[in-house]
Design a protein around this motif. Structure first.
Motif: not given
Length: 229
Positions: A14-15, A112-113, A161, A166, A169
Motif C-alpha cells: 500500500d506504500a 501508492l503512498r 510507515a 501504511s 510498505p
C-alpha cells in the motif's frame, strides 16, 4: 505499522519507502570522500573501501564501525561535525540517479503512498529533494534526526510507515543496511546497485528472493516483477 500476520509475501503493497542517498540521488561516493577526509584530518587512516561499506548506516554508528570504539569515544563527535562541514560543500554536486524522478511519479500514479526514510541530515535531504523535484508526490519524510536509533535498526522505516498510515510498505534501497533494516521491520525490500555494493553484499542481509536491479530506471521497467505490482 503492524506486522502482517500472513507474511509480507502475501500482502499487496500500500506504500513505498524510498531511501534517498544512493537510491534516488548519486551521493554515496560524495559521502565516502567527506568521511575519509574527516578521518584523515584527525590523523585516523581508514581505507576508502571500509568507509564505503558503512555508507547507509547512520553517522552515529559509522565512526565506531569503521575505526573502532576507541576512535568513536575519543573523536566521534568532531569527526561527524567535520564530515557534515565537508559534505555541505558538495551539495551542488548532488544529482538524481537514473530514472529516480520518473520512478517516484509512477509509483505515486499507481496509488501508492510514498515516504522518504533518510539517514541523512535535514539540510542534505533538502538539497536532494530540490534536485529530484518530486515533492508533490511525497506523503511523508523522516530522517535520523527524528529517531533514537539509525539503520540498520528499523526505527526510521517504522516511523515513516506510521506517518503515511501504511501497514504493508515496500522499501527500495541501495545498501546492505537497508536490507537489514527491512528484515527487522518485516517488510520486503528491493535493492538497486547505484550505491556501488556488489550483489553478494546486498544479498547478505536480504531474503533469498530479493529483487536487485541496476537503477530506478530498470526498476521502473520491471515493476510488475516486484512486490510493487
Amino acid at each position: 505499522m503492524e506486522p502482517n500476520p500472513q507474511g509480507y509475501e502475501a500482502a499487496m503493497a500500500d506504500a513505498v519507502l524510498l531511501d534517498v542517498d544512493g537510491t534516488l540521488v548519486d551521493t554515496v561516493y560524495l559521502h565516502v570522500a567527506a568521511w575519509q577526509q574527516a578521518f584523515l584530518e584527525h590523523d585516523v587512516v581508514v581505507p576508502g573501501v571500509s568507509v564505503h561499506a558503512a555508507i547507509g548506516m547512520g553517522g552515529d554508528r559509522l565512526v565506531g564501525w569503521v575505526a573502532g570504539d576507541e576512535v568513536e569515544e575519543r573523536l566521534g563527535d568532531p569527526l561527524r561535525e567535520r564530515w557534515e562541514e565537508l559534505f555541505d560543500t558538495m551539495l551542488d554536486r548532488i544529482r538524481p540517479t537514473n530514472g529516480a524522478a520518473a520512478l517516484v511519479r509512477t509509483l505515486k500514479g499507481r496509488g501508492l503512498r510514498v515516504g522518504l526514510p533518510s539517514s541523512g541530515k535535514d539540510k542534505h535531504l533538502a538539497a536532494a529533494r530540490k534536485q529530484l523535484d518530486v515533492d508533490d508526490c511525497i506523503d511523508a519524510i523522516a530522517t535520523t534526526d527524528d529517531v533514537d536509533s539509525s539503520k540498520p535498526d528499523d526505527d526510521l522505516l517504522q516511523l515513516t510507515a506510521d506517518k503515511i498510515g501504511s501497514r504493508d510498505p515496500v522499501l527500495v534501497g541501495d545498501a546492505p543496511w537497508d536490507a537489514a533494516a527491512a528484515q527487522k521491520a518485516g517488510i520486503p525490500v528491493i535493492l538497486v546497485r547505484t550505491g556501488g555494493f556488489s550483489d553478494a553484499a546486498l544479498r547478505e542481509q536480504a531474503t533469498p528472493d530479493v529483487v536487485i536491479v541496476d537503477d530506478p530506471a530498470e526498476l521502473l521497467r520491471r515493476l510488475d516483477e516486484t512486490p510493487l505490482v
